[in-house]
Motif scaffolding. Structure first.
Motif, PDB file in Angstrom:
ATOM      1  N   VAL A 208       7.006   9.890   8.651  1.00 43.01           N
ATOM      2  CA  VAL A 208       6.180   9.226   9.744  1.00 43.01           C
ATOM      3  C   VAL A 208       6.733   9.307  10.835  1.00 43.01           C
ATOM      4  CG1 VAL A 208       5.304   7.068  10.555  1.00 43.01           C
ATOM      5  CG2 VAL A 208       5.284   7.562   8.027  1.00 43.01           C
ATOM      6  N   MET A 209       8.153   9.223  10.805  1.00 45.12           N
ATOM      7  CA  MET A 209       9.108   9.101  12.167  1.00 45.12           C
ATOM      8  C   MET A 209       8.961  10.681  12.823  1.00 45.12           C
ATOM      9  SD  MET A 209       9.836   6.250  13.049  1.00 45.12           S
ATOM     10  CE  MET A 209       8.109   5.774  12.712  1.00 45.12           C
TER      11      MET A 209
ATOM     12  N   ILE B  26       0.958  -1.332  -0.157  1.00 44.12           N
ATOM     13  CA  ILE B  26       0.100  -0.017   0.101  1.00 44.12           C
ATOM     14  C   ILE B  26       1.114   1.289   0.137  1.00 44.12           C
ATOM     15  CG2 ILE B  26      -1.923   1.303   1.230  1.00 44.12           C
ATOM     16  CD1 ILE B  26      -2.840  -1.353   2.399  1.00 44.12           C
ATOM     17  N   ASN B  27       1.764   1.461   0.771  1.00 47.29           N
ATOM     18  CA  ASN B  27       3.027   2.578   0.955  1.00 47.29           C
ATOM     19  C   ASN B  27       2.192   3.686   1.079  1.00 47.29           C
ATOM     20  OD1 ASN B  27       5.427   3.461   0.860  1.00 47.29           O
ATOM     21  ND2 ASN B  27       5.554   3.689  -1.126  1.00 47.29           N
ATOM     22  N   ASP B  28       1.452   3.985   1.967  1.00 46.62           N
ATOM     23  CA  ASP B  28       0.797   5.356   2.450  1.00 46.62           C
ATOM     24  C   ASP B  28       1.153   5.863   3.597  1.00 46.62           C
ATOM     25  OD1 ASP B  28      -1.142   7.213   2.168  1.00 46.62           O
ATOM     26  OD2 ASP B  28      -2.963   6.055   2.601  1.00 46.62           O
ATOM     27  N   PRO B  29       1.980   6.523   3.566  1.00 49.03           N
ATOM     28  CA  PRO B  29       2.330   7.218   4.769  1.00 49.03           C
ATOM     29  C   PRO B  29       1.544   8.275   5.155  1.00 49.03           C
ATOM     30  CG  PRO B  29       3.738   8.038   3.143  1.00 49.03           C
ATOM     31  CD  PRO B  29       2.988   6.800   2.543  1.00 49.03           C
TER      32      PRO B  29
ATOM     33  N   ASN C  35       7.035  -0.540  11.963  1.00 49.09           N
ATOM     34  CA  ASN C  35       6.795  -0.609  10.632  1.00 49.09           C
ATOM     35  C   ASN C  35       7.086   0.755   9.773  1.00 49.09           C
ATOM     36  OD1 ASN C  35       5.298  -3.299  10.177  1.00 49.09           O
ATOM     37  ND2 ASN C  35       4.656  -2.567  11.906  1.00 49.09           N
ATOM     38  N   GLY C  36       7.278   1.826  10.511  1.00 47.35           N
ATOM     39  CA  GLY C  36       7.554   3.174   9.916  1.00 47.35           C
ATOM     40  C   GLY C  36       8.730   3.759  10.008  1.00 47.35           C
ATOM     41  N   ALA C  37       9.865   2.912  10.513  1.00 43.85           N
ATOM     42  CA  ALA C  37      11.099   3.359  10.795  1.00 43.85           C
ATOM     43  C   ALA C  37      11.728   3.819   9.536  1.00 43.85           C
ATOM     44  CB  ALA C  37      11.944   2.323  11.413  1.00 43.85           C
ATOM     45  N   SER C  38      11.342   3.366   8.411  1.00 44.35           N
ATOM     46  CA  SER C  38      12.008   3.577   6.817  1.00 44.35           C
ATOM     47  C   SER C  38      11.507   4.704   6.269  1.00 44.35           C
ATOM     48  CB  SER C  38      12.090   2.132   6.060  1.00 44.35           C
ATOM     49  OG  SER C  38      10.825   1.922   5.927  1.00 44.35           O
ATOM     50  N   HIS C  39      10.390   5.301   7.037  1.00 46.75           N
ATOM     51  CA  HIS C  39       9.601   6.551   6.389  1.00 46.75           C
ATOM     52  C   HIS C  39      10.033   7.712   7.296  1.00 46.75           C
ATOM     53  CE1 HIS C  39       6.733   4.242   3.628  1.00 46.75           C
ATOM     54  NE2 HIS C  39       7.204   3.220   4.416  1.00 46.75           N
TER      55      HIS C  39
ATOM     56  N   GLU D  46       6.733  14.676  16.428  1.00 46.06           N
ATOM     57  CA  GLU D  46       6.076  15.874  16.994  1.00 46.06           C
ATOM     58  C   GLU D  46       4.941  15.682  17.754  1.00 46.06           C
ATOM     59  OE1 GLU D  46       6.882  18.037  12.272  1.00 46.06           O
ATOM     60  OE2 GLU D  46       5.268  16.944  12.646  1.00 46.06           O
ATOM     61  N   VAL D  47       4.104  14.757  17.506  1.00 43.77           N
ATOM     62  CA  VAL D  47       3.077  14.307  18.358  1.00 43.77           C
ATOM     63  C   VAL D  47       3.497  14.050  19.743  1.00 43.77           C
ATOM     64  CG1 VAL D  47       1.339  12.601  18.653  1.00 43.77           C
ATOM     65  CG2 VAL D  47       1.578  13.127  16.342  1.00 43.77           C
ATOM     66  N   LEU D  48       4.663  13.444  19.926  1.00 46.85           N
ATOM     67  CA  LEU D  48       4.934  13.097  21.428  1.00 46.85           C
ATOM     68  C   LEU D  48       5.376  14.262  22.020  1.00 46.85           C
ATOM     69  CD1 LEU D  48       7.371   9.938  20.737  1.00 46.85           C
ATOM     70  CD2 LEU D  48       5.201  10.042  21.824  1.00 46.85           C
ATOM     71  N   ALA D  49       6.035  15.357  21.254  1.00 48.82           N
ATOM     72  CA  ALA D  49       6.267  16.865  21.806  1.00 48.82           C
ATOM     73  C   ALA D  49       5.043  17.228  22.365  1.00 48.82           C
ATOM     74  CB  ALA D  49       7.250  17.688  20.714  1.00 48.82           C
ATOM     75  N   ILE D  50       3.753  17.448  21.300  1.00 47.11           N
ATOM     76  CA  ILE D  50       2.661  18.219  21.634  1.00 47.11           C
ATOM     77  C   ILE D  50       2.075  17.633  22.871  1.00 47.11           C
ATOM     78  CG2 ILE D  50       0.450  18.589  20.837  1.00 47.11           C
ATOM     79  CD1 ILE D  50       1.568  18.497  17.845  1.00 47.11           C
ATOM     80  N   VAL D  51       2.025  16.212  22.640  1.00 48.16           N
ATOM     81  CA  VAL D  51       1.454  15.593  23.962  1.00 48.16           C
ATOM     82  C   VAL D  51       2.323  15.883  25.522  1.00 48.16           C
ATOM     83  CG1 VAL D  51       1.066  13.303  25.358  1.00 48.16           C
ATOM     84  CG2 VAL D  51       0.596  13.716  22.896  1.00 48.16           C
ATOM     85  N   ALA D  52       3.534  16.191  25.523  1.00 53.07           N
ATOM     86  CA  ALA D  52       4.417  16.268  26.440  1.00 53.07           C
ATOM     87  C   ALA D  52       4.286  17.611  26.949  1.00 53.07           C
ATOM     88  CB  ALA D  52       6.037  16.121  25.995  1.00 53.07           C
ATOM     89  N   GLU D  53       3.970  18.448  26.069  1.00 50.41           N
ATOM     90  CA  GLU D  53       3.668  19.821  26.433  1.00 50.41           C
ATOM     91  C   GLU D  53       2.467  19.956  27.435  1.00 50.41           C
ATOM     92  OE1 GLU D  53       3.304  22.279  22.793  1.00 50.41           O
ATOM     93  OE2 GLU D  53       5.340  22.480  22.531  1.00 50.41           O
TER      94      GLU D  53
END
Length: 431
Positions: free
Chosen positions: A367-368, A301-304, A360-364, A373-380
């Protein structure tokens, strides 16, 4: 018993056939009521209303037969389209998400409208008499049949647009995300809403406590928490469950420890079934979202972009959790803890959310980058030190996995930059 009835009602309400069956029943009542009204209303009175059918018995038969035949034919065609759409959605988003299509109210109403119109026309058709018989033409009932045909036409137009939107992956992700939010709001109490119990749970007496073993296998779908509390208080016991909603229960598996007198009643309060449900199982909704992301990242599928959308919804869910306590483990009655239930902790919840997407997304790189960015927003928004530690662990794992799979120097610099932003967000929250 209450939990079992709640699960039964939810299963019945969400089944594909329940609403159409109710609509067919209403169509039967409408047909009988319309025919009875025709028997009581004089023809001269009806002629004052030009929109009421005023033709002969043969015309009424032809019209009702045409409506019934065309509607049932359209029903078969439209749901052939549905099956094709479900096959496409299953290959792209996973078979576990198909229940969102079958319990979709739009699909159920479409099926119910077509079948109800068909049943209505058949029931009215049998009352039409002409020729040598005592003549009777149900003018009002035939007019209502024509109205139902027009409604069916409108529903058909709606259905074509609806089914096209239903297989849109963004809409499916939003529906599952809404379920996740509902479960969080139901199972994660607001801070301060549920203070800690006044007394600690008494340890189970090994001489008197007995194991409760499951009589059948299946996923634990629901717990009757209120019923278990009353049961424990009535016997002066402490009930300690070893499973939580969403876990698979094997036949003969130990599911609880409690006083001997309560063994059978504890077993009855645990509702198991062949599939997981989301009302008390927050990880189930999370895993459905993660499955969409993992499939999107597969080579076929390859849909990041879909994976990034899933990360956005998972981050939004964690932001909601930041103002709430985790699900209660201990439930008290009269100042004494009577019920202990295993519960998801914050670290386990974030593991379910991010491990497979990272793997599964380490090569994208895109996505990483979005995951950091999501982790930073939650951490705020997160103030709890233990929860920030879980977020820090996932950020470090993400950076390490992404750098290992990324050869482009510019992408590596972007990843390190996002990680520094995450660290700044954590330090700012800690300060």
């Amino acid at each position: 018993m209450r939990g079992r009835l709640a699960v039964l009602w939810t299963t019945l309400r969400d089944s594909f056939w329940f609403l159409p069956t109710v609509m067919v029943g209403l169509a039967v009542l409408l047909a009988e009521g319309a025919v009875n009204a025709d028997e009581r209303v004089e023809l001269e009175t009806l002629r004052a209303w030009p929109w009421v059918y005023g033709g002969s018995a043969d015309g009424a038969r032809s019209m009702l037969a045409a409506i019934a035949g065309s509607v049932i034919g359209v029903a078969g065609t439209t749901f052939s389209i549905t099956i094709a759409a479900l096959s496409l959605a299953s290959s792209q988003m996973g078979p576990r998400l198909l229940e969102h299509f079958t319990r979709d109210r739009g699909n159920q109403i479409t099926l119910g409208t077509f079948i109800a119109t068909f049943a209505y026309c058949l029931l009215v058709l049998r009352t039409v008499r002409g020729g040598d018989e005592s003549p009777f033409v149900p003018h009002v009932a035939v007019t209502l049949g024509l109205g139902l045909a027009l409604v069916s036409l409108a529903i058909l137009i709606y259905f074509i647009a609806h089914i096209a939107g239903s297989i849109n992956v963004g809409r499916v992700v939003r529906l599952v995300s809404d379920e996740l939010v509902s479960t969080i709001e139901a199972q994660f109490p607001e801070r301060g809403d549920h203070p800690a119990p006044a007394a600690a749970a008494a340890p189970a007496d090994p001489a008197h406590a007995r194991e409760v073993r499951a009589s059948a296998g299946g996923y634990l779908q629901a717990l009757d928490v209120a019923g278990l509390l009353r049961l424990a208080g009535r016997h002066g016991a402490v009930i300690r469950l070893t499973v939580r909603p969403g876990q698979f229960v094997f036949p003969g598996m130990v599911v609880a420890h409690t006083a001997p007198a309560a063994l059978g009643q504890v077993r009855a309060a645990l509702v198991t079934g062949p599939r997981r449900t989301s009302p008390q199982d927050v990880e189930f909704a999370v895993q459905q979202l993660v499955e969409v992301a993992v499939r999107a990242l597969s080579p076929g599928i390859n849909d990041p972009f879909t994976a990034i959308a899933v990360l956005d919804h998972l981050g939004a869910a964690l932001c909601r959790v930041s103002g709430r306590e985790m699900p209660q483990r201990e439930h008290a009655q009269g100042g004494q803890v009577r019920l202990v239930i295993p519960a998801t902790d914050y670290g386990g919840l974030t593991d379910v959310m991010f491990h497979q997407i990272r793997q599964n997304g380490a090569s994208h790189p895109a996505v990483m980058l979005r995951l950091l960015e999501v982790l930073a927003i939650v951490a705020e928004q997160e103030r709890d030190p233990g929860r920030r530690s879980s977020l820090r662990r996932h950020a470090a794992l993400t950076l390490r996995a992404a750098l290992r799979e990324t050869g482009e120097e510019a992408d590596r610099r972007d990843l390190e930059k996002r990680f520094r932003r995450f660290q700044a967000a954590v330090q700012g929250t800690a300060g």
